[in-house]
Design a protein around this motif. Sequence first.
Motif, mmCIF file in Angstrom:
data_model
loop_
_atom_site.group_PDB
_atom_site.id
_atom_site.type_symbol
_atom_site.label_atom_id
_atom_site.label_comp_id
_atom_site.label_asym_id
_atom_site.label_seq_id
_atom_site.Cartn_x
_atom_site.Cartn_y
_atom_site.Cartn_z
ATOM 1 N N VAL A 167 -18.267 -3.304 -15.732
ATOM 2 C CA VAL A 167 -18.620 -4.673 -15.378
ATOM 3 C C VAL A 167 -20.136 -4.852 -15.490
ATOM 4 O O VAL A 167 -20.624 -5.798 -16.098
ATOM 5 N N GLU A 168 -20.883 -3.899 -14.890
ATOM 6 C CA GLU A 168 -22.346 -3.929 -14.996
ATOM 7 C C GLU A 168 -22.872 -2.507 -14.894
ATOM 8 O O GLU A 168 -22.254 -1.642 -14.279
ATOM 9 N N TYR A 202 -13.408 0.366 -17.328
ATOM 10 C CA TYR A 202 -14.005 -0.850 -17.864
ATOM 11 C C TYR A 202 -15.297 -1.119 -17.095
ATOM 12 O O TYR A 202 -15.284 -1.196 -15.859
ATOM 13 N N LYS A 226 -21.206 0.403 -21.924
ATOM 14 C CA LYS A 226 -22.092 -0.639 -21.412
ATOM 15 C C LYS A 226 -21.212 -1.787 -20.910
ATOM 16 O O LYS A 226 -20.000 -1.774 -21.106
ATOM 17 N N PRO A 227 -21.798 -2.808 -20.280
ATOM 18 C CA PRO A 227 -20.978 -3.915 -19.766
ATOM 19 C C PRO A 227 -20.037 -4.503 -20.817
ATOM 20 O O PRO A 227 -20.392 -4.636 -21.989
ATOM 21 N N ARG A 228 -18.826 -4.779 -20.348
ATOM 22 C CA ARG A 228 -17.755 -5.352 -21.147
ATOM 23 C C ARG A 228 -17.200 -4.386 -22.191
ATOM 24 O O ARG A 228 -16.616 -4.791 -23.179
ATOM 25 N N GLN A 229 -17.356 -3.074 -21.950
ATOM 26 C CA GLN A 229 -16.754 -2.059 -22.808
ATOM 27 C C GLN A 229 -15.801 -1.214 -21.976
ATOM 28 O O GLN A 229 -16.020 -1.000 -20.779
#
Length: 124
Positions: free
Chosen positions: A71-72, A69, A87-90
């Motif tokens: 985060v950034e 997962y 990418k973030p949040r994937q």
Amino acid sequence: MTAPGTYSINLDTRFAPLELIDVQKLVDACKEPWYNQTLCRVNDSVIRLGVIHGEFHWHKHDKEDEFFYVVEGRFLIDLEGRTVELKPRQGFTVPKGVMHRTRAPERTVILMFESAGVVPTGDT
């Protein structure tokens, strides 16, 4: 960028149940190009933090799935025949037995959810 085989992998569980985990504080303190820290246990699984820049070697886990997962940053998972970009949040699950290599073209923060028995460097 990470030189092949230059990883800081910490399998000790850093936080106990009922203890606050400040992920941002850990990220800010990290100066290494490839840092992996087991944060906590949840039943028979662990949550690991990765602060990474560079690439990991090709490997697989014979008995366990692995979930990543972001985060950034930007995180690439090379599989045989394709590359998945997160990418973030994937998030993405690599099933047991699948050869893969992870890469981060820029400093990237990820969380990994996996069985406590997973050896991060792989079974092969």
